[in-house]
Scaffold this motif. Structure first.
Motif, PDB file in Angstrom:
ATOM      1  N   ARG A  61       0.824  -1.210   0.000  1.00  0.00           N
ATOM      2  CA  ARG A  61       0.000   0.000   0.000  1.00  0.00           C
ATOM      3  C   ARG A  61       0.862   1.265   0.000  1.00  0.00           C
ATOM      4  NH1 ARG A  61      -4.131  -2.016   4.739  1.00  0.00           N
ATOM      5  NH2 ARG A  61      -5.781  -2.854   3.399  1.00  0.00           N
ATOM      6  N   THR A  62       1.884   1.292   0.870  1.00  0.00           N
ATOM      7  CA  THR A  62       2.688   2.507   1.004  1.00  0.00           C
ATOM      8  C   THR A  62       3.676   2.696  -0.154  1.00  0.00           C
ATOM      9  OG1 THR A  62       4.287   1.307   2.400  1.00  0.00           O
ATOM     10  CG2 THR A  62       2.536   2.520   3.519  1.00  0.00           C
ATOM     11  N   HIS A  63       3.892   1.628  -0.922  1.00  0.00           N
ATOM     12  CA  HIS A  63       4.821   1.723  -2.054  1.00  0.00           C
ATOM     13  C   HIS A  63       4.095   1.715  -3.408  1.00  0.00           C
ATOM     14  CE1 HIS A  63       7.744   0.537   1.042  1.00  0.00           C
ATOM     15  NE2 HIS A  63       8.661   1.066   0.258  1.00  0.00           N
ATOM     16  N   LYS A  64       2.840   2.102  -3.416  1.00  0.00           N
ATOM     17  CA  LYS A  64       2.056   2.078  -4.658  1.00  0.00           C
ATOM     18  C   LYS A  64       2.735   2.830  -5.799  1.00  0.00           C
ATOM     19  CE  LYS A  64      -2.734   1.317  -3.200  1.00  0.00           C
ATOM     20  NZ  LYS A  64      -4.072   1.939  -3.041  1.00  0.00           N
ATOM     21  N   ALA A  65       3.171   4.040  -5.515  1.00  0.00           N
ATOM     22  CA  ALA A  65       3.803   4.863  -6.558  1.00  0.00           C
ATOM     23  C   ALA A  65       5.104   4.229  -7.030  1.00  0.00           C
ATOM     24  CB  ALA A  65       4.062   6.270  -6.033  1.00  0.00           C
ATOM     25  N   GLN A  66       5.876   3.695  -6.086  1.00  0.00           N
ATOM     26  CA  GLN A  66       7.158   3.093  -6.443  1.00  0.00           C
ATOM     27  C   GLN A  66       6.966   1.801  -7.235  1.00  0.00           C
ATOM     28  OE1 GLN A  66       9.826   2.837  -3.135  1.00  0.00           O
ATOM     29  NE2 GLN A  66      11.598   3.047  -4.471  1.00  0.00           N
TER      30      GLN A  66
END
Length: 217
Positions: A61-66
């Protein structure tokens, strides 16, 4: 663990929660109250992990953009299995899986034994995997993805000519030696296969010594 997490210095006792970097709830903490500390320290001070960003699901979830960036720049495909809480990563030449080992609270990396880019995802998931033992247990999803990328790039180089592998660092030199040994083992296997084929065609070659066999080829 050395992972840094975010806490609020003004959090009430009943809402003492720590968040991973990039968590949407961490972004809501006021700048003057925001602190970044090691996760071990946060737990000692009575903070509990945020349910939104906890575990591998939370990292996804927290690395969606990456992950979106990796998908395009590194040509990787990511698929998170909700039932097994496992992250599968497909590259051009390999298939990997990452899961969180609860008793140590760290990620382990596994590599599929065989790979065919045209194989269906469900079949790939059901295949046999081996633990990537040269990768230490870690709490960093980023480190594992970077390892996968470097591993597969090196494998492409080996398929062309392992001599082109970099040998600057100790780790690179070690990987070069591993590749060299593997290429030599495969060369021996090919030679054995060739001899077996020749012997089937001419059984008398079974009595020829290894030095004489070299002249046969």
């Amino acid at each position: 663990m050395d992972m840094l997490v975010v806490i609020s210095s003004e959090a009430p006792k009943k809402r003492k929660i720590y968040h991973k970097m990039g968590c949407i709830y961490a972004e809501r903490i006021k700048f003057q109250n925001r602190l970044e500390i090691k996760v071990e320290q946060a737990e000692k001070e009575g903070y509990c992990e945020c349910k939104y960003c906890a575990g591998l699901r939370g990292d996804v979830r927290t690395h969606k953009a990456q992950i979106l960036s990796w998908t395009h720049k590194k040509e990787m495909e990511f698929k998170f299995d909700d039932h097994t809480e496992t992250l599968y990563i497909k590259t051009k030449i390999g298939f990997w899986k990452i899961y969180l080992k609860d008793d140590i609270d760290k990620y382990l990396l596994y590599h599929r034994n065989t790979f065919d880019a045209n194989t269906d995802y469900q079949e790939l998931i059901r295949g046999e995997f081996h633990r990537q033992k040269d990768v230490k247990q870690t709490d960093s999803l980023v480190k594992l993805v970077e390892y996968i990328d470097a591993h597969d790039k090196a494998k492409v180089v080996i398929q062309d000519d392992y001599h082109n592998l970099p040998r600057r660092t100790k780790k690179q030199k070690k990987y070069y030696k591993q590749a060299e040994r593997k290429v030599k083992r495969e060369a021996v296997k090919r030679m054995d296969t060739l001899f077996a084929m020749l012997e089937r065609q001419n059984p008398s070659l079974k009595n020829v010594s290894i030095y004489e066999r070299s002249s046969v080829c």
